[in-house]
Design an enzyme around this catalytic site. Structure first.
Site: not given
Length: 246
Positions: A62-63, A141, A154, A158
Site C-alpha cells: 500500500d503505497v 498524467s 486527480y 498528478k
C-alpha cells in the site's frame, strides 16, 4: 542484450494495466521485477504471466504507507540484487465534480498518487544512493498539465507529481540517481474502454494522431527513461498523448 540487462526493478501498481505492461517490457529487456500492489490475487497471476519467480516476485504494498513501500525493495534486493529502477505507477480514480466530491475522495487520491509517489521516490532514492545510482520514473498524467473536469483531486495529484519529480531530481542528481516522469493521455485500457461512447469520442477528437495509445507505448517510454539511453536526462516530463493538449 536488453536495455535493462541484469538490473533489478520495482513497479508499483503492476498487477494489471499499464503497470503490468511496464513490468513485462522490463523483463523482456533483461530486468527482474518485483510487482507491488494491493490486489494479491492479481499480483500472483501477474508473476505467473511474467514467467514465474525466476523473473518476477509479488509483494503486497500500500503505497500510502512509507514503511510498506520498503517491503518490495527489500524483496527485490534479497531475490535479485541492488535496486536499479523504481517506477511509481500505483493509482486509482475517484472522479466527481468539485461540488459533489467528498473530502474522502479528495484525500484518497492525494494519498495514493502524490504521497505514494513521494514515499516511493524517497525510499528508492535512499537505496540507489548507496548503490552508486539508479533511475526512478513517476507516472503523472496529462490531467496534471491541463486539468480535467471531474478530476480536481486527480489533476492536483498528478500536477504535484511533476513538481515532486523536479525537486527530487535536483536533490539526488549528485548521487547518480535520475528522477523523471511521464504524462500519458488517452490509453486503451479496460478502465478507459468502459467509458460511455460519447465521452470516448470527445476525447478522441482532441488527439491529432487520431487514436488512443496502447499500454505498450507507455511502457516503451518508461523503458527509455529507466535505461542508459536517457543517461543525461533528469527532472524531465515526457508527454505520451498523440499530440493532445500540446
Amino acid at each position: 542484450m536488453g536495455l535493462l540487462e541484469g538490473r533489478t526493478a520495482v513497479v508499483t501498481g503492476a498487477a494489471r494495466g499499464i503497470g503490468l505492461e511496464i513490468a513485462r517490457t522490463f523483463i523482456a529487456n533483461g530486468a527482474r521485477v518485483v510487482v507491488g500492489d494491493i490486489d494479491d490475487e492479481a499480483g500472483a497471476a501477474a508473476v505467473a504471466e511474467l514467467g514465474g519467480e525466476d523473473h518476477a516476485r509479488y509483494v503486497h504494498c500500500d503505497v500510502r504507507d512509507g514503511v510498506a513501500v520498503e517491503a518490495p525493495i527489500d524483496v527485490a534486493e534479497e531475490a535479485f540484487g541492488p535496486l536499479g529502477v523504481f517506477v511509481n505507477n500505483a493509482g486509482v480514480t475517484r472522479d466527481a465534480t468539485m461540488r459533489t466530491m467528498t473530502e474522502e475522495q479528495f484525500d484518497d487520491i492525494i494519498a495514493i498518487h502524490l504521497k505514494g509517489t513521494w514515499n516511493g521516490t524517497r525510499a528508492a532514492a535512499g537505496r540507489m544512493r548507496g548503490h552508486g545510482g539508479g533511475a526512478i520514473v513517476n507516472i503523472s498524467s496529462i490531467s496534471g498539465k491541463v486539468g480535467l473536469v471531474g478530476q480536481t483531486n486527480y489533476s492536483a495529484a498528478k500536477a504535484g507529481i511533476v513538481g515532486l519529480t523536479k525537486a527530487a531530481a535536483k536533490e539526488v542528481a549528485f548521487a547518480g540517481v535520475r528522477v523523471n516522469a511521464v504524462q500519458p493521455g488517452l490509453i486503451r485500457t479496460a478502465m478507459t474502454l468502459a467509458m460511455p461512447e460519447h465521452i470516448w469520442e470527445e476525447k478522441m477528437a482532441e488527439i491529432p494522431m487520431g487514436r488512443a495509445a496502447e499500454p505498450s507505448e507507455v511502457a516503451q517510454v518508461v523503458l527509455f527513461l529507466a535505461s542508459d539511453m536517457s543517461s543525461y536526462m533528469t527532472g524531465t516530463v515526457l508527454e505520451i498523448t498523440g499530440g493532445r493538449h500540446i
